[in-house]
Design an enzyme around this catalytic site. Structure first.
Site, PDB file in Angstrom:
ATOM      1  N   GLU A 125       2.797  25.157   2.986  1.00 57.66           N
ATOM      2  CA  GLU A 125       2.318  25.695   1.672  1.00 57.66           C
ATOM      3  C   GLU A 125       1.872  27.377   1.915  1.00 57.66           C
ATOM      4  OE1 GLU A 125      -0.625  23.370  -1.421  1.00 57.66           O
ATOM      5  OE2 GLU A 125      -1.380  24.526  -0.072  1.00 57.66           O
ATOM      6  N   ASP A 174      -6.742  16.988   3.430  1.00 60.90           N
ATOM      7  CA  ASP A 174      -5.775  18.175   4.051  1.00 60.90           C
ATOM      8  C   ASP A 174      -4.539  17.254   4.667  1.00 60.90           C
ATOM      9  OD1 ASP A 174      -7.562  20.202   4.044  1.00 60.90           O
ATOM     10  OD2 ASP A 174      -8.709  19.447   5.897  1.00 60.90           O
ATOM     11  N   ASP A 211      -0.244  21.700   5.833  1.00 60.18           N
ATOM     12  CA  ASP A 211      -1.348  22.172   5.019  1.00 60.18           C
ATOM     13  C   ASP A 211      -2.015  23.073   6.187  1.00 60.18           C
ATOM     14  OD1 ASP A 211      -2.918  22.878   3.132  1.00 60.18           O
ATOM     15  OD2 ASP A 211      -4.408  21.375   3.119  1.00 60.18           O
TER      16      ASP A 211
END
Length: 162
Positions: A67, A139, A7
């Protein structure tokens, strides 16, 4: 198969590692790489790269996933996110890893079942899918969700499901 989920962020890059054996998932490790805003951008990116390279060297994942970038209202924030993401992808590629990239809605759908799930719903499902895992923060939970998504997509691809 060991999978590294990422992330990306310049301030707090989440990472999570899962072991996938067929449909079974197991937590391996997770954490957050934080950089100091008082440092120069170049120094922060170098620190991020060093930490990610150490994680890849220690855990030796077979694959990685991240992502995709989403656009913030603040263009400067979007640019910093993109630079951190570029470093994360570069470190994974230098480690010889195949890299999957997923939109946030795809991650939500894979983990919760709906692309409109809230962060709380995603984090709750990550905790359910990886029982006993001590998740380092928001996160890290997002990174584990990305790793879980990649594991699902790889399993589907092996079965010939698109």
């Amino acid at each position: 198969m060991i999978i590294l989920g990422l992330d990306p962020s310049l301030s707090s890059c989440g990472w999570g590692i899962v072991r996938a054996e067929g449909n079974r998932l197991a937590h391996v490790a997770n954490g957050q790489i934080k950089t100091k805003p008082s440092l120069s951008l170049a120094t922060r990116l170098a620190e991020l790269a060093g930490a990610l390279e150490a994680i890849v060297a220690e855990h030796r994942p077979a694959a990685a996933a991240a992502e995709e970038v989403f656009v913030n209202k603040n263009p400067a924030s979007t640019l910093k996110l993109a630079q951190a993401r570029g470093v994360a992808l570069m470190c994974a590629a230098r480690g010889g890893l195949e890299i999957g990239e997923y939109a946030p809605s795809v991650v939500k759908k894979a983990v919760v079942g709906t692309g409109g799930a809230s962060k709380d719903q995603v984090h709750a499902m990550v905790a359910m899918l990886l029982p006993g895992a001590r998740i380092a923060g928001e996160d890290a939970a997002d990174a584990l969700a990305v790793a879980i998504t990649h594991a699902h997509h790889l399993a589907s691809a092996r079965r010939g499901v698109r």
